[in-house]
Design an enzyme around this catalytic site. Structure first.
Site, PDB file in Angstrom:
ATOM      1  N   LYS A 170      10.688  10.936 -10.429  1.00  0.00           N
ATOM      2  CA  LYS A 170       9.285  11.131 -10.054  1.00  0.00           C
ATOM      3  C   LYS A 170       9.070  10.560  -8.655  1.00  0.00           C
ATOM      4  O   LYS A 170       9.070   9.353  -8.448  1.00  0.00           O
ATOM      5  CB  LYS A 170       8.321  10.438 -11.023  1.00  0.00           C
ATOM      6  CG  LYS A 170       6.892  10.934 -10.764  1.00  0.00           C
ATOM      7  CD  LYS A 170       5.803   9.961 -11.150  1.00  0.00           C
ATOM      8  CE  LYS A 170       5.364   9.021 -10.092  1.00  0.00           C
ATOM      9  NZ  LYS A 170       4.721   9.584  -8.891  1.00  0.00           N
ATOM     10  N   GLY A 226       5.081  -2.667 -11.134  1.00  0.00           N
ATOM     11  CA  GLY A 226       6.272  -3.232 -11.785  1.00  0.00           C
ATOM     12  C   GLY A 226       5.904  -4.088 -12.987  1.00  0.00           C
ATOM     13  O   GLY A 226       6.543  -4.022 -14.034  1.00  0.00           O
ATOM     14  N   GLU A 243      12.561  -2.998  -8.183  1.00  0.00           N
ATOM     15  CA  GLU A 243      12.610  -3.432  -6.773  1.00  0.00           C
ATOM     16  C   GLU A 243      11.169  -3.437  -6.295  1.00  0.00           C
ATOM     17  O   GLU A 243      10.574  -2.374  -6.103  1.00  0.00           O
ATOM     18  CB  GLU A 243      13.440  -2.449  -5.941  1.00  0.00           C
ATOM     19  CG  GLU A 243      14.889  -2.334  -6.368  1.00  0.00           C
ATOM     20  CD  GLU A 243      15.726  -3.555  -6.036  1.00  0.00           C
ATOM     21  OE1 GLU A 243      15.233  -4.429  -5.307  1.00  0.00           O
ATOM     22  OE2 GLU A 243      16.853  -3.633  -6.537  1.00  0.00           O
ATOM     23  N   CYS A 277       9.810  -2.837   2.533  1.00  0.00           N
ATOM     24  CA  CYS A 277       9.680  -3.949   1.569  1.00  0.00           C
ATOM     25  C   CYS A 277      10.255  -5.227   2.140  1.00  0.00           C
ATOM     26  O   CYS A 277       9.766  -6.309   1.857  1.00  0.00           O
ATOM     27  CB  CYS A 277      10.366  -3.583   0.267  1.00  0.00           C
ATOM     28  SG  CYS A 277      12.030  -2.991   0.494  1.00  0.00           S
ATOM     29  N   GLU A 376       1.662  -9.376   0.380  1.00  0.00           N
ATOM     30  CA  GLU A 376       2.477  -8.453   1.151  1.00  0.00           C
ATOM     31  C   GLU A 376       1.590  -7.635   2.099  1.00  0.00           C
ATOM     32  O   GLU A 376       0.569  -7.095   1.683  1.00  0.00           O
ATOM     33  CB  GLU A 376       3.207  -7.511   0.202  1.00  0.00           C
ATOM     34  CG  GLU A 376       4.062  -6.510   0.932  1.00  0.00           C
ATOM     35  CD  GLU A 376       4.837  -5.620  -0.014  1.00  0.00           C
ATOM     36  OE1 GLU A 376       4.259  -5.160  -1.010  1.00  0.00           O
ATOM     37  OE2 GLU A 376       6.022  -5.384   0.261  1.00  0.00           O
TER      38      GLU A 376
END
Ligand code: NAP
Ligand code: MG
Length: 484
Positions: A170, A226, A243, A277, A376
C-alpha cells in the site's frame, strides 16, 4: 489512469481515483486507481493462494526472478526517476541514484535468500539431529510513506519475497503513481506473489492491517500510525517491523573539521527539503566554535538554489504539500515569538509562484522544550544549539523520545569510542551523516521503531524460526514413560 495490480492483473479499484500532484507545480500529473476493502480482500486472497507455491519455489529460482526485477529497474531508470521527481518533488539526480540503489537491494536480497541457511546444533541424544530452520511467514502487508516511495518499498519487498513470503503493497496517498507503475517491473512473478493496492490509510490501510490472513506488517511512517499498528497487531499477534520518526542530533566538537561539519549540517537538514526520517534535526556545537559554525551554516544555506527537482541546478526542492509546509512555518513563527533567532530562511521564497516551497531555515536560541527541538520536523529547518562541552552534548542528544540516527563530528577517537557506546540510536554516524549501506541494518531505538530493515537482520525480520528435533535411528525411548 494507473490501475491497481492484483493477482497478476490490472484492476480498476472500487474507490475514487486519486489525483497525483507535482509538488513543484501544484499541477495534476495523472490519476491513480484507488482500492477499497473488497480490493484488499481480493489482494490478500491472491497473496495467500500464491504463498504455498512461492514458499516451495527453490531459492535459486526466486533469486533469478529478483535479479531480473533489478535489471528491469535499471533498464527503466530514467523513466522511473522522472516519475519519482514529478510525484515527490525531489531532484532527478537523487532519484536516479535511488532507482539504482533499489535495484541493488533486489540483487542483494536475491543472494541473501540463496545463501542464508539455518544451522545444525548439538542434539541431546546422538541418535537425533537438531536443526534451526528459517521459514517465511505468509502474506506480508508493506505500507510506505511518501518521502521515498520506491526505496523504502524495496527495503521491504526484496527481503520479503527472497525469503518466500508474498506481499500486498500500500503506497502513500500522495505518491501512488510510481508504485502502481511498478506492476510492469514485476509482471514476470507468478500471479498473486506481489499485489499493489493504492488507497487511503484510513480505508485500505486499516482493512489491510486488520485482515486476519496478513501475518506481518512491514511499515515505514509516522510514530503515531506505528503505535496504532502495534495495538491492532495485538489481536492476531501479527509480526511487525516499524521504521518510524526521528529527531536526530548532530554533535560538533571544537576539534572537528569545522568546514566539513558545517556542510554536513546543510546537507543533513535540507536534503529532500528536510523530509527525511534521518535528517539532522538538532545540532549541538561546543561553545568555543559556536559562532563561526553558525555563520558558516547560514552562509552556505543562503547560497542554496531552490527549485523543481527536474532542473539540474536545483539543490533544495519543494515540500510535499501546502499543509505540511504551513505546519513547519507555524512552528518557526512560534519559535520566533518565543525569542529564537532565524539566521536565514524562515519564509516562503519569493519568485516561486507555484509549488510548496519553504526556504532552508537556520535557527538559534530555541527553548529546549520548543516543538522544533522536541518533535520531528519534517521540513527544511536546522536548529543550532551551543553546549558547554561534549558531556552536555551527549546528555542532550540522548534526551529525546526518538532514537533513529545520530552524528558526531570530532577528530578525537576517545570521544568517538564513548559516543559509540552511549548514544541511543540505531544509525550511528561519525564525520559523515546520513550515509547508508544496505549490507547493514537500519532502524531506531525508542519511539523510532521496532526491528531492523536492510542487512541480514532485514532478511530475518521476514522469517519465522523453526527448531527441528529429528530422531533418526528410531525406536522406543526410555523417557517416554516417566511415570512408569
Ligand atoms: P504516515 O502518515 O504514518 O503514513 C505512512 C503510511 O501509512 C501511508 O501509506 C499512510 O497512508 C498509511 N497509513 C496511515 N494511517 C494508516 C492506518 N490506520 N492503517 C494503515 N496504514 C495507514 O507517515 P507519512 O506522513 O506518510 O510519512 C512521514 C513519516 O514517515 C515521518 O514521521 C517520517 O519520519 C517517517 N519515516 C520514517 C522512516 C524510517 O525509516 N524510520 C523513513 C521515512 C519516513 P496515507 O498516505 O493514505 O495516509
Ligand atoms: Mg527536519
Amino acid at each position: 489512469m494507473r490501475t491497481l495490480w492484483v493477482n497478476g492483473t490490472a484492476l480498476e479499484g472500487g474507490g475514487k481515483p486519486i489525483d497525483v500532484i507535482d509538488p513543484a507545480t501544484e499541477k495534476v500529473i495523472g490519476q491513480a486507481g484507488q482500492g477499497n476493502a473488497a480490493d484488499v480482500d481480493f489482494a490478500v486472497d491472491a497473496a495467500r493462494s500464491a504463498f504455498p507455491t512461492w514458499r516451495s519455489t527453490p531459492a535459486s529460482v526466486r533469486a533469478a526472478l529478483l535479479h531480473q526485477a533489478a535489471d528491469r529497474l535499471r533498464a527503466e531508470a530514467e523513466t522511473i526517476a522522472t516519475e519519482l521527481t514529478l510525484e515527490t518533488g525531489r531532484t532527478m539526480r537523487k532519484n536516479l541514484g535511488y532507482v539504482d540503489w533499489s535495484a541493488q537491494c533486489f540483487d542483494y536480497y536475491a543472494e541473501i535468500g540463496r545463501h542464508h541457511i539455518g544451522r545444525v546444533i548439538p542434539s541431546p541424544e546422538n541418535s537425533q539431529l537438531s536443526l534451526v530452520l528459517k521459514a517465511p511467514l505468509g502474506v506480508v502487508a508493506c505500507i510506505v510513506p511518501w518521502n521515498y516511495p520506491l526505496l523504502l518499498l524495496s527495503w521491504k519487498i526484496a527481503p520479503a519475497l527472497a525469503a518466500g513470503n508474498t506481499v500486498v503493497i500500500k503506497p502513500a496517498s500522495y505518491t501512488p503513481w510510481t508504485t502502481l507503475g511498478l506492476a510492469r517491473i514485476f509482471d514476470h512473478l507468478p500471479p498473486g506473489v506481489l499485489n499493489i493496492v493504492a488507497g487511503s490509510g484510513r480505508e485500505v490501510g486499516e482493512h489491510l492491517i486488520t485482515h486476519p490472513d496478513v501475518r506481518m506488517i512491514a511499515f515505514t511512517g509516522s510514530t503515531e500510525v506505528g503505535q496504532h499498528l502495534m495495538r491492532v497487531a495485538a489481536d492476531d499477534v501479527k509480526r511487525l517491523n516499524l521504521e518510524l520518526g526521528g529527531k536526530d542530533p548532530l554533535i560538533i566538537c571544537a576539534d572537528a573539521d569545522l568546514e566539513a561539519a558545517a556542510r554536513a549540517c546543510v546537507w543533513g537538514s535540507f536534503l529532500n527539503a528536510g523530509q527525511v526520517c534521518t535528517s539532522v534535526e538538532r545540532v549541538y556545537i561546543e561553545a568555543p566554535v559556536f559562532d563561526p559554525v553558525c555563520e558558516r551554516v547560514a552562509e552556505l544555506s543562503r547560497e542554496l538554489v531552490i527549485g523543481p527537482g527536474i532542473e539540474p541546478q536545483t539543490e533544495v526542492t519543494p515540500m510535499i504539500r501546502a499543509a505540511e509546509r504551513d505546519d513547519v512555518l507555524e512552528q518557526i513563527r512560534a519559535a520566533e515569538a518565543a525569542g529564537a533567532q532565524v539566521l536565514c530562511g524562515g519564509k516562503i521564497p519569493e519568485n516561486h509562484g507555484q509549488g510548496f516551497y519553504l526556504e532552508p531555515t537556520v535557527i538559534t536560541g530555541l527553548a529546549p522544550d520548543s516543538t522544533l527541538m522536541v518533535e520531528e520536523t519534517f521540513g527544511p529547518v536546522c536548529p543550532l544549539v551551543s553546549v558547554a562541552d561534549f558531556d552536555e552534548a551527549m546528555q542532550l542528544a540522548n534526551r529525546s523520545s526518538y532514537g533513529l540516527g545520530a552524528t558526531l563530528f570530532t577528530s578525537d577517537a576517545a570521544k568517538v569510542h564513548r559516543y559509540m557506546r552511549e548514544i541511543e540510536a540505531g544509525n550511528v554516524w561519525v564525520n559523515d551523516p546520513l550515509i547508508d549501506n544496505l549490507a547493514g541494518p537500519f532502524g531506531g531505538f525508542k519511539r523510532s521503531g521496532l526491528g531492523r530493515e536492510l542487512g541480514v537482520e532485514g532478511f530475518e525480520a521476514f522469517t519465522e524460526t523453526k527448531h527441528i528435533h529429528w530422531e533418526i535411528e528410531g525406536g522406543i525411548k526410555s523417557w517416554w514413560y516417566p511415570w512408569s
